[in-house]
Motif scaffolding. Structure first.
Motif, PDB file in Angstrom:
ATOM      1  N   GLU A  27       0.831  -1.368  -0.019  1.00 17.61           N
ATOM      2  CA  GLU A  27       0.144   0.024  -0.005  1.00 17.61           C
ATOM      3  C   GLU A  27       0.832   1.068  -0.056  1.00 17.61           C
ATOM      4  OE1 GLU A  27      -3.439   0.147   0.048  1.00 17.61           O
ATOM      5  OE2 GLU A  27      -3.666  -1.994   0.404  1.00 17.61           O
ATOM      6  N   MET A  28       0.669   1.982  -0.873  1.00 18.37           N
ATOM      7  CA  MET A  28       1.388   3.195  -1.027  1.00 18.37           C
ATOM      8  C   MET A  28       1.642   4.172   0.110  1.00 18.37           C
ATOM      9  SD  MET A  28       2.611   3.395  -3.922  1.00 18.37           S
ATOM     10  CE  MET A  28       3.270   5.075  -4.566  1.00 18.37           C
ATOM     11  N   ASP A  29       0.291   4.152   1.093  1.00 15.49           N
ATOM     12  CA  ASP A  29       0.238   5.105   2.134  1.00 15.49           C
ATOM     13  C   ASP A  29       0.251   4.268   3.318  1.00 15.49           C
ATOM     14  OD1 ASP A  29      -1.971   3.575   2.029  1.00 15.49           O
ATOM     15  OD2 ASP A  29      -3.290   5.296   2.634  1.00 15.49           O
ATOM     16  N   ALA A  30       1.002   3.110   3.459  1.00 18.79           N
ATOM     17  CA  ALA A  30       1.088   2.142   4.574  1.00 18.79           C
ATOM     18  C   ALA A  30       1.899   3.151   5.897  1.00 18.79           C
ATOM     19  CB  ALA A  30       2.062   1.177   4.412  1.00 18.79           C
ATOM     20  N   HIS A  31       2.890   4.074   5.439  1.00 22.14           N
ATOM     21  CA  HIS A  31       3.356   4.626   6.712  1.00 22.14           C
ATOM     22  C   HIS A  31       2.575   5.873   7.140  1.00 22.14           C
ATOM     23  CE1 HIS A  31       6.672   2.471   5.589  1.00 22.14           C
ATOM     24  NE2 HIS A  31       7.695   3.091   5.062  1.00 22.14           N
ATOM     25  N   PHE A  32       1.726   6.126   6.502  1.00 22.32           N
ATOM     26  CA  PHE A  32       0.637   7.493   6.730  1.00 22.32           C
ATOM     27  C   PHE A  32      -0.612   7.122   7.406  1.00 22.32           C
ATOM     28  CE2 PHE A  32       3.721   8.686   3.755  1.00 22.32           C
ATOM     29  CZ  PHE A  32       4.403   9.808   4.054  1.00 22.32           C
ATOM     30  N   ARG A  33      -0.826   5.850   7.666  1.00 26.23           N
ATOM     31  CA  ARG A  33      -2.151   5.408   8.002  1.00 26.23           C
ATOM     32  C   ARG A  33      -2.480   5.921   9.247  1.00 26.23           C
ATOM     33  NH1 ARG A  33      -5.015   1.165   5.059  1.00 26.23           N
ATOM     34  NH2 ARG A  33      -4.241   1.407   2.923  1.00 26.23           N
ATOM     35  N   LEU A  34      -1.641   5.998  10.493  1.00 28.50           N
ATOM     36  CA  LEU A  34      -2.341   6.580  11.626  1.00 28.50           C
ATOM     37  C   LEU A  34      -2.201   8.196  11.628  1.00 28.50           C
ATOM     38  CD1 LEU A  34      -2.634   6.077  14.632  1.00 28.50           C
ATOM     39  CD2 LEU A  34      -0.137   6.353  15.191  1.00 28.50           C
ATOM     40  N   LYS A  35      -1.366   8.622  10.923  1.00 29.81           N
ATOM     41  CA  LYS A  35      -1.285  10.208  10.968  1.00 29.81           C
ATOM     42  C   LYS A  35      -2.613  10.680  10.131  1.00 29.81           C
ATOM     43  CE  LYS A  35       1.030  13.935   8.466  1.00 29.81           C
ATOM     44  NZ  LYS A  35       1.743  14.680   9.696  1.00 29.81           N
ATOM     45  N   ASP A  36      -3.202  10.037   9.123  1.00 30.40           N
ATOM     46  CA  ASP A  36      -4.211  10.210   8.421  1.00 30.40           C
ATOM     47  C   ASP A  36      -5.746  10.028   9.263  1.00 30.40           C
ATOM     48  OD1 ASP A  36      -2.730  10.832   6.404  1.00 30.40           O
ATOM     49  OD2 ASP A  36      -3.358   9.180   5.019  1.00 30.40           O
ATOM     50  N   LYS A  37      -5.292   9.091  10.336  1.00 31.12           N
ATOM     51  CA  LYS A  37      -6.620   8.768  10.962  1.00 31.12           C
ATOM     52  C   LYS A  37      -6.494   9.722  12.270  1.00 31.12           C
ATOM     53  CE  LYS A  37      -8.720   5.417   8.821  1.00 31.12           C
ATOM     54  NZ  LYS A  37     -10.011   5.246   8.494  1.00 31.12           N
ATOM     55  N   LEU A  38      -5.588  10.148  12.550  1.00 33.51           N
ATOM     56  CA  LEU A  38      -5.583  10.962  13.774  1.00 33.51           C
ATOM     57  C   LEU A  38      -6.080  12.544  13.557  1.00 33.51           C
ATOM     58  CD1 LEU A  38      -2.188  10.262  15.609  1.00 33.51           C
ATOM     59  CD2 LEU A  38      -4.463  10.189  16.362  1.00 33.51           C
ATOM     60  N   ALA A  39      -5.811  12.985  12.193  1.00 34.48           N
ATOM     61  CA  ALA A  39      -6.097  14.192  11.629  1.00 34.48           C
ATOM     62  C   ALA A  39      -7.566  14.725  12.097  1.00 34.48           C
ATOM     63  CB  ALA A  39      -6.018  14.545  10.126  1.00 34.48           C
ATOM     64  N   PRO A  40      -8.555  14.035  11.731  1.00 33.96           N
ATOM     65  CA  PRO A  40     -10.020  14.425  12.272  1.00 33.96           C
ATOM     66  C   PRO A  40     -10.020  14.706  13.759  1.00 33.96           C
ATOM     67  CG  PRO A  40     -10.072  12.578  10.787  1.00 33.96           C
ATOM     68  CD  PRO A  40      -8.489  12.627  11.182  1.00 33.96           C
ATOM     69  N   VAL A  41      -9.507  13.883  14.657  1.00 35.17           N
ATOM     70  CA  VAL A  41      -9.470  13.955  16.011  1.00 35.17           C
ATOM     71  C   VAL A  41      -8.696  14.871  16.873  1.00 35.17           C
ATOM     72  CG1 VAL A  41     -10.661  11.826  16.175  1.00 35.17           C
ATOM     73  CG2 VAL A  41      -8.175  11.820  16.698  1.00 35.17           C
ATOM     74  N   LEU A  42      -7.739  15.420  15.894  1.00 35.06           N
ATOM     75  CA  LEU A  42      -6.868  16.380  16.706  1.00 35.06           C
ATOM     76  C   LEU A  42      -7.425  17.619  17.339  1.00 35.06           C
ATOM     77  CD1 LEU A  42      -3.845  16.674  14.088  1.00 35.06           C
ATOM     78  CD2 LEU A  42      -4.039  15.284  15.987  1.00 35.06           C
ATOM     79  N   LYS A  43      -8.585  17.955  16.933  1.00 35.10           N
ATOM     80  CA  LYS A  43      -9.373  19.258  17.558  1.00 35.10           C
ATOM     81  C   LYS A  43     -10.013  18.855  18.912  1.00 35.10           C
ATOM     82  CE  LYS A  43     -13.665  18.427  14.658  1.00 35.10           C
ATOM     83  NZ  LYS A  43     -13.324  16.771  14.620  1.00 35.10           N
ATOM     84  N   ASP A  44     -10.304  17.143  18.872  1.00 33.21           N
ATOM     85  CA  ASP A  44     -10.701  16.803  20.214  1.00 33.21           C
ATOM     86  C   ASP A  44      -9.720  16.596  21.417  1.00 33.21           C
ATOM     87  OD1 ASP A  44     -13.386  16.818  19.139  1.00 33.21           O
ATOM     88  OD2 ASP A  44     -12.931  14.897  18.251  1.00 33.21           O
TER      89      ASP A  44
END
Ligand code: ATP
Ligand code: MG
Length: 251
Positions: A99-116
């Motif tokens: 998967e091209m984005d294998a290293h970025f999976r967690l970063k991408d999933k954290l992005a929407p919850v950073l405000k919380d």
């Protein structure tokens, strides 16, 4: 602030540091998320019963339709929530191969919850594999626990090399927040020598606060409590509170 707690050496105090630092940060009143990236799920089980956990970080990271918010569970500690782990995380590497984005999976999933969650602590497994790399790519800061033992610095080169690789491309902003010496025994000359050696390698990065050996720190997870409620007057509580202050000052 997203702090990854990482060291590929096993049993050096990553989880003990992650759970108590997260609890200390939460006690200061801001919402805190503890992300358990270790298939052993030790951080998760330090606050939750396995029966409480259904979806985990694994689901969020592999399933495009599952957000991190869908897996987060409130812990018994005020202001502290947990993104739990389970053994399935061990399959992640195989699942994401190619998967091209294998290293970025967690970063991408954290992005929407950073405000919380203005404060996030990530407990890493004892490897330098895809899980730890995901943490280092997502993190703003890295905290390295080093056990006060004869082989303390063995493997440090590999860890520093991985950090440099992550900094070179996916996350140039990653900062080493500091190195914390754990399971220290003030009484022995060996422990004092090791502390000097660690200071020689990491210089000012070594936190002034040293975590000494303490049975209380070992016991608290069995009671699903942080050190601050389990043994508030213990040296472990005082030390992790001080470490948290140093972390806040440096971050
Ligand atoms: N300051 C301390 N005093 C006494 N025991 C400690 C201390 N810190 C950690 N321990 C104990 O040492 C063991 C390893 O600690 P911990 O689980 O935090 O390490 P880890 O780096 O997360 O391990 P792993 O690499 O397996 O994830 C645990 O049994 C823990 O309770
Ligand atoms: Mg651990």
């Amino acid at each position: 602030m997203i702090v990854a707690i990482a060291n590929q050496k096993g049993g050096v105090g990553k989880t003990t540091t992650a759970i108590n630092l997260a609890a200390a940060l939460a006690l200061r009143g801001r919402r805190t998320l503890l992300v358990d990236l270790d298939p052993q799920a030790n951080s998760t089980l330090s606050f939750l019963d396995i029966g409480q956990v259904s979806k985990t970080v694994y689901d969020a990271v592999v399933d495009g339709t599952c957000g991190l918010a869908d897996v987060v569970i409130k812990s018994p500690v005020q202001n502290l929530s947990i993104a739990p782990a389970r053994i399935a995380l061990a399959k992640l590497e195989a699942k994401l191969v190619g998967e091209m984005d294998a290293h970025f999976r967690l970063k991408d999933k954290l992005a929407p919850v950073l405000k919380d969650y203005p404060q996030i602590v990530i407990d890493c497994p004892p490897t330098l594999g895809l899980l730890t790399v995901n943490a280092l790519v997502a993190a703003t800061h890295l905290l390295i626990p080093i056990q006060s033992s004869y082989f303390a610095l063995e493997g440090t080169d590999d860890l520093l090399e991985t950090i440099e690789k992550v900094r070179a491309r996916p996350n140039p902003a990653l900062r080493i927040l500091g190195v914390v010496i754990t399971m220290h025994d003030k009484r022995t000359a060996l422990a004092r020598d090791i502390r000097l050696q660690i200071q020689k390698v990491f210089g000012g990065k070594v936190f002034k606060t040293v975590i000494t050996k303490s049975v209380r720190l070992e016991e608290s997870p069995a009671y699903k409590e942080s050190i601050f409620t389990f043994a508030p007057d213990s040296t472990g509580a005082t030390e992790y509170y001080r470490l948290c202050e140093e972390v806040m000052d440096r971050a």
